[in-house]
Design a protein around this motif. Structure first.
Motif, PDB file in Angstrom:
ATOM      1  N   ASN A  20      96.293  37.048  38.150  1.00  0.00           N
ATOM      2  CA  ASN A  20      95.402  35.995  37.668  1.00  0.00           C
ATOM      3  C   ASN A  20      93.966  36.440  37.862  1.00  0.00           C
ATOM      4  O   ASN A  20      93.633  37.096  38.841  1.00  0.00           O
ATOM      5  N   CYS A  21      93.149  36.114  36.885  1.00  0.00           N
ATOM      6  CA  CYS A  21      91.784  36.614  36.857  1.00  0.00           C
ATOM      7  C   CYS A  21      90.813  35.514  36.452  1.00  0.00           C
ATOM      8  O   CYS A  21      91.027  34.848  35.427  1.00  0.00           O
ATOM      9  N   PHE A  22      89.775  35.348  37.240  1.00  0.00           N
ATOM     10  CA  PHE A  22      88.675  34.491  36.835  1.00  0.00           C
ATOM     11  C   PHE A  22      87.806  35.271  35.845  1.00  0.00           C
ATOM     12  O   PHE A  22      87.581  36.464  36.020  1.00  0.00           O
ATOM     13  N   ILE A  23      87.318  34.568  34.822  1.00  0.00           N
ATOM     14  CA  ILE A  23      86.434  35.180  33.833  1.00  0.00           C
ATOM     15  C   ILE A  23      85.137  34.386  33.813  1.00  0.00           C
ATOM     16  O   ILE A  23      85.090  33.265  33.295  1.00  0.00           O
ATOM     17  N   GLU A  24      84.088  34.937  34.403  1.00  0.00           N
ATOM     18  CA  GLU A  24      82.791  34.276  34.368  1.00  0.00           C
ATOM     19  C   GLU A  24      82.300  34.217  32.927  1.00  0.00           C
ATOM     20  O   GLU A  24      82.324  35.217  32.206  1.00  0.00           O
ATOM     21  N   SER A  25      81.841  33.042  32.496  1.00  0.00           N
ATOM     22  CA  SER A  25      81.399  32.900  31.110  1.00  0.00           C
ATOM     23  C   SER A  25      79.931  32.504  30.996  1.00  0.00           C
ATOM     24  O   SER A  25      79.435  32.256  29.901  1.00  0.00           O
ATOM     25  N   LYS A  38      79.802  28.496  34.632  1.00  0.00           N
ATOM     26  CA  LYS A  38      81.161  28.159  34.226  1.00  0.00           C
ATOM     27  C   LYS A  38      82.031  29.413  34.187  1.00  0.00           C
ATOM     28  O   LYS A  38      81.530  30.537  34.189  1.00  0.00           O
ATOM     29  N   GLY A  39      83.338  29.203  34.153  1.00  0.00           N
ATOM     30  CA  GLY A  39      84.261  30.317  34.075  1.00  0.00           C
ATOM     31  C   GLY A  39      85.614  29.875  33.567  1.00  0.00           C
ATOM     32  O   GLY A  39      85.898  28.676  33.469  1.00  0.00           O
ATOM     33  N   LEU A  40      86.446  30.849  33.221  1.00  0.00           N
ATOM     34  CA  LEU A  40      87.816  30.599  32.813  1.00  0.00           C
ATOM     35  C   LEU A  40      88.750  31.206  33.850  1.00  0.00           C
ATOM     36  O   LEU A  40      88.328  31.991  34.708  1.00  0.00           O
ATOM     37  N   LEU A  41      90.023  30.887  33.750  1.00  0.00           N
ATOM     38  CA  LEU A  41      91.054  31.489  34.586  1.00  0.00           C
ATOM     39  C   LEU A  41      92.239  31.812  33.707  1.00  0.00           C
ATOM     40  O   LEU A  41      92.641  30.993  32.872  1.00  0.00           O
ATOM     41  N   PRO A  52     101.114  21.869  39.401  1.00  0.00           N
ATOM     42  CA  PRO A  52     101.308  21.085  38.184  1.00  0.00           C
ATOM     43  C   PRO A  52     100.532  19.775  38.234  1.00  0.00           C
ATOM     44  O   PRO A  52     100.448  19.127  39.265  1.00  0.00           O
ATOM     45  N   LYS A  53      99.943  19.420  37.094  1.00  0.00           N
ATOM     46  CA  LYS A  53      99.237  18.162  36.869  1.00  0.00           C
ATOM     47  C   LYS A  53      97.903  18.054  37.618  1.00  0.00           C
ATOM     48  O   LYS A  53      96.935  17.542  37.089  1.00  0.00           O
ATOM     49  N   VAL A  54      97.846  18.540  38.865  1.00  0.00           N
ATOM     50  CA  VAL A  54      96.614  18.370  39.640  1.00  0.00           C
ATOM     51  C   VAL A  54      95.709  19.598  39.621  1.00  0.00           C
ATOM     52  O   VAL A  54      94.516  19.520  39.908  1.00  0.00           O
ATOM     53  N   GLY A  55      96.267  20.780  39.297  1.00  0.00           N
ATOM     54  CA  GLY A  55      95.447  21.996  39.268  1.00  0.00           C
ATOM     55  C   GLY A  55      95.070  22.485  40.656  1.00  0.00           C
ATOM     56  O   GLY A  55      95.931  22.885  41.415  1.00  0.00           O
ATOM     57  N   PRO A  56      93.804  22.509  41.023  1.00  0.00           N
ATOM     58  CA  PRO A  56      92.650  21.902  40.351  1.00  0.00           C
ATOM     59  C   PRO A  56      91.962  22.816  39.330  1.00  0.00           C
ATOM     60  O   PRO A  56      90.938  22.445  38.770  1.00  0.00           O
ATOM     61  N   LEU A  57      92.515  23.996  39.104  1.00  0.00           N
ATOM     62  CA  LEU A  57      91.871  24.947  38.207  1.00  0.00           C
ATOM     63  C   LEU A  57      92.504  24.873  36.819  1.00  0.00           C
ATOM     64  O   LEU A  57      93.720  24.691  36.687  1.00  0.00           O
ATOM     65  N   ARG A  83      83.385  24.395  35.564  1.00  0.00           N
ATOM     66  CA  ARG A  83      82.584  24.754  36.735  1.00  0.00           C
ATOM     67  C   ARG A  83      83.490  25.066  37.931  1.00  0.00           C
ATOM     68  O   ARG A  83      83.150  25.887  38.783  1.00  0.00           O
ATOM     69  N   ALA A  84      84.639  24.413  37.995  1.00  0.00           N
ATOM     70  CA  ALA A  84      85.572  24.673  39.093  1.00  0.00           C
ATOM     71  C   ALA A  84      86.037  26.124  39.093  1.00  0.00           C
ATOM     72  O   ALA A  84      86.173  26.745  40.153  1.00  0.00           O
ATOM     73  N   ASN A  85      86.265  26.691  37.914  1.00  0.00           N
ATOM     74  CA  ASN A  85      86.678  28.089  37.835  1.00  0.00           C
ATOM     75  C   ASN A  85      85.565  29.024  38.312  1.00  0.00           C
ATOM     76  O   ASN A  85      85.825  30.041  38.962  1.00  0.00           O
ATOM     77  N   HIS A  86      84.334  28.683  37.976  1.00  0.00           N
ATOM     78  CA  HIS A  86      83.199  29.481  38.461  1.00  0.00           C
ATOM     79  C   HIS A  86      83.127  29.446  39.986  1.00  0.00           C
ATOM     80  O   HIS A  86      82.983  30.487  40.643  1.00  0.00           O
ATOM     81  N   TRP A  87      83.264  28.266  40.568  1.00  0.00           N
ATOM     82  CA  TRP A  87      83.213  28.171  42.020  1.00  0.00           C
ATOM     83  C   TRP A  87      84.430  28.818  42.668  1.00  0.00           C
ATOM     84  O   TRP A  87      84.344  29.351  43.777  1.00  0.00           O
ATOM     85  N   GLY A  88      85.553  28.791  41.955  1.00  0.00           N
ATOM     86  CA  GLY A  88      86.726  29.495  42.461  1.00  0.00           C
ATOM     87  C   GLY A  88      86.486  30.987  42.560  1.00  0.00           C
ATOM     88  O   GLY A  88      86.898  31.642  43.512  1.00  0.00           O
ATOM     89  N   LYS A  89      85.786  31.529  41.562  1.00  0.00           N
ATOM     90  CA  LYS A  89      85.435  32.953  41.580  1.00  0.00           C
ATOM     91  C   LYS A  89      84.559  33.279  42.789  1.00  0.00           C
ATOM     92  O   LYS A  89      84.800  34.256  43.511  1.00  0.00           O
ATOM     93  N   LEU A  90      83.548  32.450  43.043  1.00  0.00           N
ATOM     94  CA  LEU A  90      82.656  32.707  44.165  1.00  0.00           C
ATOM     95  C   LEU A  90      83.361  32.511  45.497  1.00  0.00           C
ATOM     96  O   LEU A  90      83.100  33.238  46.465  1.00  0.00           O
ATOM     97  N   ALA A  91      84.284  31.534  45.570  1.00  0.00           N
ATOM     98  CA  ALA A  91      84.989  31.264  46.821  1.00  0.00           C
ATOM     99  C   ALA A  91      85.947  32.386  47.192  1.00  0.00           C
ATOM    100  O   ALA A  91      86.292  32.544  48.370  1.00  0.00           O
ATOM    101  N   PHE A  92      86.333  33.174  46.210  1.00  0.00           N
ATOM    102  CA  PHE A  92      87.315  34.217  46.492  1.00  0.00           C
ATOM    103  C   PHE A  92      86.790  35.265  47.471  1.00  0.00           C
ATOM    104  O   PHE A  92      87.565  35.876  48.204  1.00  0.00           O
TER     105      PHE A  92
END
Length: 414
Positions: free
Chosen positions: A332-337, A341-344, A361-366, A373-382
């Motif tokens: 799995n890869c975060f993609i900064e956009s 913001k970012g994608l996963l 399932p259902k809750v994610g949060p990603l 924005r959650a995906n972007h912060w996920g990238k930084l949190a890694f």
């Protein structure tokens, strides 16, 4: 006493050393890690350094800090492996005998393999961000760039972190927009692929993002050489792409000692079984992380997911039991956009990236294949998870095997 030698103390090598030290009895197993320097680099941060997100000192820590007691660290450059004698030869004449060998020496950019790439304009108008020195030089080049044609280029696949050039392109678009000079910069993405990515669904989605951002893609571009005097890339079919600033991903290759040892393919990657990571030629040699030829992304997440199962398999293998925890190619890869913001994307050998949520399932949060924005912060949190969880061999809150839970197939959330 059995001797396990691990070549490479980066992401994969460190995780193997930490996890196997816990599983193998100290009185029966000697574990040695070999590397040529003491600098452990957080490689995902190199992409963000040119844009001012990180400073160089935030990406580097001492290598020996993450190796546990009972693991010896040998500093030295590897000359070759003699698989018949079960010996590693170092350049300074020292030798290390082994009963089992794990090759974890990764992959590195090789600009010397493309004519003209290192000549004249290297670190001037031609840059890369896959090394610390390169990322620092590129930061200065971006700061000084006043406009013109920016070309982001991939020489050949596979490369370390295949989404990184996509991320750089999106981040550059946002960088120049925020500086108020996007209209002065033409951005071209030159790739040997037919589209933006290796997987069709993700490729189509990312290609649309290029169109929305007025980024021109030049597909099927196989570079033949660079003319540094005219600042032009020339392809095998004689297409030419002039540039003012070229950000290239040079040919990626495994370590040269792999070739000298007769253990690799034409790019110095070690052929292994894609499920067990065991050498296809030697029953006491494994290759993990970017050093192997498995048909998965050369990414940190792949190393993490693969090593989880590998350590279980290794213990079974040395005790004569079948290896049953087969790696499925999970990545799995975060993609900064850009613009915070970012994608996963989440995929494996058999399943391409799908939409939905991750990891629960259902809750994610990603969200998958969606800019948030959650995906972007996920990238930084890694980065925090990398140093404090992965490098310490602690369990992650996600399965190493890909799950279909939360993914959408044919419009249905599984």
């Amino acid at each position: 006493m059995k001797r396990l030698v691990i070549l490479g103390g980066g992401t994969a090598g460190t995780m193997v050393a930490v996890k196997l030290r816990r599983k193998l009895k100290k009185e029966k197993w000697q574990i040695t890690v070999v590397d040529q320097d003491l600098q452990h680099l957080y490689q995902p941060g190199l992409l963000l350094l040119p844009f001012g997100v990180y400073e160089p000192h935030e990406l580097v820590r001492p290598r020996d800090k993450y190796l546990p007691r009972g693991v010896d660290l040998v500093m030295g450059e590897i000359d070759k492996v003699d698989p018949e004698a079960q010996r590693v030869d170092l350049m300074d004449g020292r030798t290390l005998d082994y009963d089992y060998l794990v090759i974890a020496t990764g992959t590195t950019p090789r600009p010397d393999q493309t004519p003209g790439m290192e000549e004249g304009e290297w670190r001037k108008s031609i840059h890369e961000f896959f090394t610390l020195e390169g990322a620092i030089a590129l930061r200065e080049a971006l700061a000084d760039f006043t406009g013109g044609r920016l070309v982001v280029h991939i020489t050949e696949m596979p490369i370390k972190c295949p989404v990184a050039p996509l991320e750089f392109t999106f981040l550059a678009d946002a960088f120049f927009e925020e500086k108020g000079m996007r209209d002065k910069v033409e951005i071209v993405y030159a790739t040997p692929l037919e589209g933006a990515f290796t997987k069709p669904v993700a490729s189509a989605h990312l290609g649309t993002m290029f169109e929305d951002r007025n980024i021109h893609m030049e597909p099927d571009f196989y570079i033949e050489h660079i003319d540094p005097e005219t600042k032009t890339m020339v392809s095998m079919d004689e297409r030419e792409i002039p540039f003012d600033l070229l950000v290239t991903i040079p040919l990626n290759m495994g370590a040269d000692f792999v070739a000298r040892s007769g253990l690799g393919d034409d790019l110095n990657y070690v052929p292994v079984d894609k499920g067990t990571l065991l050498s296809t030629r030697y029953q006491n040699i494994f290759a993990v992380g970017d050093a192997s030829n498995i048909p998965a992304s050369k990414a940190g997440s792949v190393a993490h997911f693969a090593v989880d199962g590998f350590t279980e398999n290794f213990v079974d293998h040395v005790h004569g039991r079948p290896m049953t925890d087969l790696f499925d190619g999970h990545a799995n890869c975060f993609i900064e956009s850009g613009h915070g913001k970012g994608l996963l994307i989440d995929f494996n050998y058999d399943t391409e990236p799908l939409t939905g949520v991750y990891p629960y399932p259902k809750v994610g949060p990603l969200s998958l294949l969606k800019e948030t924005r959650a995906n972007h912060w996920g990238k930084l949190a890694f980065r925090h998870l990398y140093w404090n969880v992965l490098m310490r061999g602690l369990p992650m809150p996600v399965s190493p095997h890909m799950s279909m839970a939360g993914k959408e197939t044919a419009g249905t959330n599984v």
